[in-house]
Enzyme design. Structure first.
Site, mmCIF file in Angstrom:
data_model
loop_
_atom_site.group_PDB
_atom_site.id
_atom_site.type_symbol
_atom_site.label_atom_id
_atom_site.label_comp_id
_atom_site.label_asym_id
_atom_site.label_seq_id
_atom_site.Cartn_x
_atom_site.Cartn_y
_atom_site.Cartn_z
ATOM 1 C CD GLU A 266 130.381 101.628 31.856
ATOM 2 O OE1 GLU A 266 130.815 102.678 32.406
ATOM 3 O OE2 GLU A 266 129.230 101.531 31.417
ATOM 4 C CD GLU A 320 130.119 106.759 23.235
ATOM 5 O OE1 GLU A 320 128.899 106.582 23.036
ATOM 6 O OE2 GLU A 320 130.726 106.268 24.204
ATOM 7 C CE LYS A 323 128.432 108.939 27.354
ATOM 8 N NZ LYS A 323 129.144 107.954 28.205
ATOM 9 C CD GLU A 329 130.220 110.969 31.231
ATOM 10 O OE1 GLU A 329 129.897 110.103 30.388
ATOM 11 O OE2 GLU A 329 130.451 110.692 32.417
#
Length: 391
Positions: A266, A320, A323, A329
């Site tokens: 990541e 997203e 999250k 985030e």
């Protein structure tokens, strides 16, 4: 009639180590997270990846809808076995076998599943009980693959966070935390035996955010800067990303794993954040991901390992919206929830956006056999334009 000698190709075939799986094509991949209620369906995501020539993805579960949608796409997938399964998997060989049969074997060979990530950022986390069960869980998953004759197809790994390191600066000084060595060394010994890489989640964004006063943001964003000089190795680093990769190599070397490859599982940069999240902006996210992609496509190594091309999965495919945690985030995506680009680094989105995204044309995507009947074509003769209607 006497038997003829075996052909050379067959003898070489017998000598190939089947457990050495190549789970990464090229050098660029993307993490496909789904903690959202507004992102495109998996079939559309497969189209988006295919059109942008992204060949590698990681998912954080083994979602059957995703695995079915990616059948025949040729996109190589690493599935995730969540931390919540580790305790059960560590003591139950049959459970590991059932999981592999249901979530991996059942989709092969049509869906190109190339790896299983057992747990995520376990060592160094707050749950020390998981530290103890990680290796037994890894072994049981691997043994299940072995019994199913799949170890030459599917790699077993476990990604780590930077929390596994005690010291990481300068790169040559990097070491694993002493408290983790009783768990890390046996895990690495097993991965060394089955020839799995060391996967690390490396985020210059997080490092910069934690100390913006002392870290040059240009160093974090691959921009022109004075860089750092490692006195011990006499190596110069002009970006933090390569320094983080080399730090992992040095830590591995110190405990006897000089031959283990490091792959970044990541990395990314948030396009939006809270007031206390320094550096989170669309401009910086675009700069980081554009420069990172350019670096990876060169297929070059790091200052310490110049002959080993750097490989990385970018976090993440989409913003997203569900999250938890700080605003950043929910804003790591290369693409917005509607499939349009979050910013321009050379990719095309599913729909036009203010960021100058364009429609994915049929020429970009290619009319191939894996197109699903659920994609219908509507011809708009007045404009002579084809639109994809996603059902």
């Amino acid at each position: 009639m006497g038997s003829s000698p075996l052909p050379l190709w067959f003898l070489i075939f017998l000598l190939v180590p089947f457990h050495n799986v190549l789970a990464f094509t090229g050098t660029y991949g993307v993490n496909y997270g789904k903690i959202a209620d507004n992102i495109p369906k998996p079939g559309n995501v497969a189209l988006l990846l295919k059109a942008n020539k992204i060949k590698n993805i990681r998912i954080y579960d083994a979602d059957h809808e995703v695995l079915k949608a990616f059948k025949g796409s040729g996109i190589e997938i690493v599935v995730g076995l969540g931390n919540e399964y580790l305790k059960d998997m560590s003591v139950n060989e049959d459970r590991a076998m059932d999981w592999v049969k249901e979530n991996v074997q059942a989709f092969l060979p049509g869906t190109s599943i190339k790896g299983i990530a057992v747990g995520n950022e376990v060592l160094g986390s707050a749950d020390q009980e998981l530290w103890e069960v990680l290796l037994p869980a890894v072994k049981n998953v691997y043994n299940a693959l072995d019994r199913l004759d799949l170890t030459h197809v599917v790699e077993v790994s476990s990604p780590h966070s930077e929390a596994v390191f005690g010291i990481s600066y300068p790169p040559s000084a990097c070491t694993f935390k002493e408290t983790l060595l009783p768990y890390m060394k046996p895990l690495l010994q097993f991965f060394s035996q089955i020839k799995s890489p060391f996967y690390i989640n490396a985020y210059p964004f997080l490092a910069y955010m934690s100390d913006p006063e002392h870290i040059d943001i240009k160093y974090a964003l691959f921009q022109s800067n004075s860089g750092i000089y490692d006195e011990k190795t006499k190596l110069h680093y002009d970006n933090m990303f390569e320094a983080q990769v080399d730090a992992a190599y040095f830590a591995l070397e110190k405990i006897g794993f000089e031959k283990m490859e490091v792959i970044v599982s990541e990395t990314g940069w948030a396009s939006h954040g809270d007031a206390n999240e320094a550096g989170a902006s669309v401009k910086n996210a675009r700069t980081y991901n554009y420069n990172l992609r350019k670096l990876l496509l060169k297929k070059k190594g790091t200052p310490h390992r110049p002959k080993s091309p750097v490989k990385a999965y970018i976090f993440a495919m989409f913003n997203e919206n569900l999250k938890p945690g700080p605003t950043s985030e929910r804003n790591f995506g290369l693409f917005k929830a509607d499939g349009s680009i979050a910013y321009d680094i050379g990719f095309d989105g599913l729909e036009p956006s203010s960021a100058s995204s364009s429609f994915l044309s049929l020429k970009d995507i290619g009319l191939q056999g894996w197109f699903r009947s659920s994609y219908s074509l509507v011809y708009m003769t007045s404009a002579a334009v084809l639109f994809l209607i996603f059902s």
